[in-house]
Design a protein around this motif. Structure first.
Motif, short mmCIF file in Angstrom:
data_model
loop_
_atom_site.label_atom_id
_atom_site.label_comp_id
_atom_site.label_asym_id
_atom_site.label_seq_id
_atom_site.Cartn_x
_atom_site.Cartn_y
_atom_site.Cartn_z
N LEU A 124 0.82 -1.21 0.00
CA LEU A 124 0.00 0.00 0.00
C LEU A 124 0.86 1.26 0.00
CD1 LEU A 124 -2.72 -1.00 2.60
CD2 LEU A 124 -3.13 -0.50 0.20
N THR A 125 0.34 2.28 -0.67
CA THR A 125 0.93 3.61 -0.62
C THR A 125 -0.15 4.58 -0.15
OG1 THR A 125 0.30 4.27 -2.87
CG2 THR A 125 2.33 2.99 -2.63
N PRO A 126 0.21 5.80 0.22
CA PRO A 126 -0.81 6.76 0.66
C PRO A 126 -1.88 7.05 -0.39
CG PRO A 126 1.37 7.51 1.31
CD PRO A 126 1.58 6.32 0.42
N ASP A 127 -1.59 6.77 -1.65
CA ASP A 127 -2.56 7.04 -2.72
C ASP A 127 -3.59 5.92 -2.89
OD1 ASP A 127 -1.29 9.44 -3.33
OD2 ASP A 127 0.10 8.45 -4.72
N ASP A 128 -3.38 4.79 -2.22
CA ASP A 128 -4.26 3.64 -2.41
C ASP A 128 -5.46 3.69 -1.47
OD1 ASP A 128 -2.70 2.35 -4.40
OD2 ASP A 128 -1.34 1.58 -2.86
N ASP A 129 -6.56 3.08 -1.93
CA ASP A 129 -7.75 2.91 -1.11
C ASP A 129 -7.56 1.63 -0.29
OD1 ASP A 129 -10.34 2.00 -0.21
OD2 ASP A 129 -11.26 3.41 -1.61
N VAL A 130 -7.33 1.79 1.00
CA VAL A 130 -6.98 0.66 1.86
C VAL A 130 -8.06 -0.42 1.81
CG1 VAL A 130 -6.49 -0.07 4.22
CG2 VAL A 130 -5.59 2.10 3.37
N ASP A 131 -9.32 -0.01 1.93
CA ASP A 131 -10.41 -0.99 1.97
C ASP A 131 -10.56 -1.72 0.63
OD1 ASP A 131 -10.97 -0.32 4.59
OD2 ASP A 131 -12.45 1.20 4.03
N ALA A 132 -10.42 -1.00 -0.47
CA ALA A 132 -10.57 -1.62 -1.78
C ALA A 132 -9.45 -2.63 -2.03
CB ALA A 132 -10.57 -0.55 -2.87
N VAL A 133 -8.23 -2.26 -1.68
CA VAL A 133 -7.10 -3.18 -1.87
C VAL A 133 -7.30 -4.42 -1.02
CG1 VAL A 133 -4.63 -3.50 -1.55
CG2 VAL A 133 -5.49 -1.35 -2.51
N ALA A 134 -7.69 -4.23 0.23
CA ALA A 134 -7.90 -5.38 1.12
C ALA A 134 -8.99 -6.29 0.58
CB ALA A 134 -8.25 -4.89 2.52
N ALA A 135 -10.06 -5.71 0.05
CA ALA A 135 -11.16 -6.52 -0.47
C ALA A 135 -10.72 -7.37 -1.65
CB ALA A 135 -12.33 -5.61 -0.88
N VAL A 136 -9.92 -6.79 -2.54
CA VAL A 136 -9.45 -7.55 -3.70
C VAL A 136 -8.49 -8.66 -3.27
CG1 VAL A 136 -8.18 -7.42 -5.88
CG2 VAL A 136 -9.80 -5.61 -5.27
N ARG A 137 -7.60 -8.33 -2.34
CA ARG A 137 -6.66 -9.35 -1.87
C ARG A 137 -7.39 -10.49 -1.16
NH1 ARG A 137 -1.37 -7.09 1.06
NH2 ARG A 137 -0.87 -9.30 0.82
N GLU A 138 -8.35 -10.14 -0.32
CA GLU A 138 -9.11 -11.19 0.37
C GLU A 138 -9.84 -12.08 -0.63
OE1 GLU A 138 -11.65 -9.08 2.99
OE2 GLU A 138 -10.05 -8.51 4.39
N ALA A 139 -10.45 -11.47 -1.64
CA ALA A 139 -11.15 -12.26 -2.65
C ALA A 139 -10.19 -13.17 -3.40
CB ALA A 139 -11.88 -11.33 -3.62
N ALA A 140 -8.98 -12.68 -3.65
CA ALA A 140 -7.98 -13.50 -4.35
C ALA A 140 -7.61 -14.71 -3.52
CB ALA A 140 -6.75 -12.66 -4.66
N TYR A 141 -7.37 -14.51 -2.23
CA TYR A 141 -7.00 -15.64 -1.37
C TYR A 141 -8.15 -16.63 -1.23
CZ TYR A 141 -3.23 -12.44 -0.06
OH TYR A 141 -2.16 -11.58 -0.09
N ARG A 142 -9.37 -16.11 -1.11
CA ARG A 142 -10.52 -17.01 -0.96
C ARG A 142 -10.83 -17.77 -2.24
NH1 ARG A 142 -13.15 -12.35 2.02
NH2 ARG A 142 -12.79 -12.79 4.23
N SER A 143 -10.38 -17.25 -3.37
CA SER A 143 -10.67 -17.91 -4.65
C SER A 143 -9.85 -19.18 -4.84
CB SER A 143 -10.39 -16.95 -5.81
OG SER A 143 -8.99 -16.82 -6.03
N LEU A 144 -8.81 -19.35 -4.05
CA LEU A 144 -7.94 -20.52 -4.20
C LEU A 144 -8.66 -21.74 -3.65
CD1 LEU A 144 -4.66 -18.79 -2.98
CD2 LEU A 144 -5.34 -19.23 -5.34
N ARG A 145 -8.98 -22.65 -4.54
CA ARG A 145 -9.78 -23.82 -4.17
C ARG A 145 -9.04 -25.11 -4.52
NH1 ARG A 145 -13.90 -21.67 -1.25
NH2 ARG A 145 -15.31 -23.36 -1.80
N ARG A 146 -9.47 -26.18 -3.91
CA ARG A 146 -8.90 -27.50 -4.19
C ARG A 146 -10.00 -28.53 -4.11
NH1 ARG A 146 -5.70 -27.99 1.65
NH2 ARG A 146 -7.53 -27.60 2.95
N GLU A 147 -9.79 -29.62 -4.80
CA GLU A 147 -10.74 -30.72 -4.72
C GLU A 147 -10.48 -31.50 -3.44
OE1 GLU A 147 -10.88 -33.21 -8.10
OE2 GLU A 147 -11.26 -31.58 -9.52
N VAL A 148 -11.54 -31.83 -2.75
CA VAL A 148 -11.39 -32.60 -1.51
C VAL A 148 -12.20 -33.88 -1.64
CG1 VAL A 148 -10.97 -30.58 -0.08
CG2 VAL A 148 -13.30 -31.36 -0.42
N PRO A 149 -11.66 -34.98 -1.13
CA PRO A 149 -12.40 -36.24 -1.21
C PRO A 149 -13.60 -36.22 -0.27
CG PRO A 149 -10.41 -36.51 0.10
CD PRO A 149 -10.36 -35.13 -0.47
#
Length: 299
Positions: A124-149
């Motif tokens: 993050l830099t002072p020019d970034d929207d903290v909440d928007a960046v966090a939301a995109v990063r969280e969505a990226a991490y949650r998108s990581l899926r795997r097949e489970v038996p």
């Protein structure tokens, strides 16, 4: 543009929570370094791309810029165990590249693997929207899926004695979650880095090449709504972007489908179950709106 499939090695690693801990905790070698080294090539546009080299034994990570007609990437930033991530990219540069990559390669949707891998290099830099960046990063991490038996059925092979028929005697084994990174880790990985290593002022930093990559990526994104297929839906996309109301997204999807759109990235981002962040960036793109302008209405 030639799509470079994500390697099987990276696919396997990305489905292992230990791999993400290795990347973000950055305190040594991966517990199962096989293969020992991984190169992640991410073509963006016009012969430009980003390359992430991972050494799973030493813990070193190197982000590079690939330029047209170059055999090897030029280093943007490097980190190793106990060292801060270099601020090699600005957030808007990373997200712009991730959007273009998703358009060119439907196997890398946005937000997803690209943001998950490279976001530490774009603090993050002072020019970034903290909440928007966090939301995109969280969505990226949650998108990581795997097949489970499926969980094996619990219970005795034969009818037990009446005293032992209660379920407490036959507990089910814990079920694996298809979400690779659990919520506690998502929260931890999204916390802004306490220390940043500024590298963009260095004499060897490829400023001109990175600037050209960003320029061409922005052009690629801006050309999409001008294409004949998408020009027909631009007024509706603009209406959604202006009002911030995502309810007409299904109508937008219907118009695109009737017009013959078969682009997986476009259709998936607008389909049910709707993921607001995915829908927002696609509507912004189809409307020719400023990236992030619609997303900020939904935070």
């Amino acid at each position: 543009m030639v799509v470079v499939p994500v390697s099987e090695a990276l696919r396997r690693l990305s489905e292992d929570p230990r791999f993400w801990s290795f990347l973000f905790v950055n305190d040594g070698a991966h517990p199962d370094p096989d293969p020992a080294e991984v190169r992640v090539s991410l073509p963006v546009t016009g012969g430009y791309g980003l390359v992430l080299d991972l050494d799973l034994v030493t813990g070193e990570q190197t982000l590079g810029l690939r330029e047209p007609a170059s055999s090897e990437p030029v280093q943007l930033g490097w980190t190793g165990p106990g060292r801060p991530y270099p601020a090699a990219l600005r957030w808007h540069e990373l997200e712009l590249c991730a959007r273009v990559i998703a358009l060119e390669d439907p196997t890398l949707p946005h937000p997803g693997l690209v943001v998950a891998l490279l976001s530490p290099f774009a603090p993050l830099t002072p020019d970034d929207d903290v909440d928007a960046v966090a939301a995109v990063r969280e969505a990226a991490y949650r998108s990581l899926r795997r097949e489970v038996p499926p969980v094996a059925a619990a219970g005795p092979e034969q009818a037990p004695l009446p005293l032992f028929t209660a379920e407490a005697w036959w507990p089910r084994p814990p079920a694996l979650s298809p979400q690779v990174i659990d919520e506690a880790a998502v929260a931890a990985y999204t916390v802004p880095a306490p220390v940043q290593l500024e590298v963009r002022g260095g004499s060897r930093f490829p400023r001109e090449g990175l600037t050209e990559l960003v320029r061409q990526a922005a052009q690629r994104l801006s050309r999409l709504p001008e294409e004949q297929l998408y020009a027909e839906v631009r007024p509706l996309a603009r209406h959604i972007a202006d009002t911030g109301d995502l309810r007409p997204v299904n109508d937008l999807l219907g118009v695109l489908t009737e017009a013959g759109c078969d682009h997986p990235t476009v259709l998936d981002a607008l389909s049910e179950p709707l993921v607001p962040i995915e829908a927002c960036w696609m509507v912004e793109t189809l409307a020719g709106a400023v990236p992030g302008s619609l997303l900020r209405r939904h935070l």
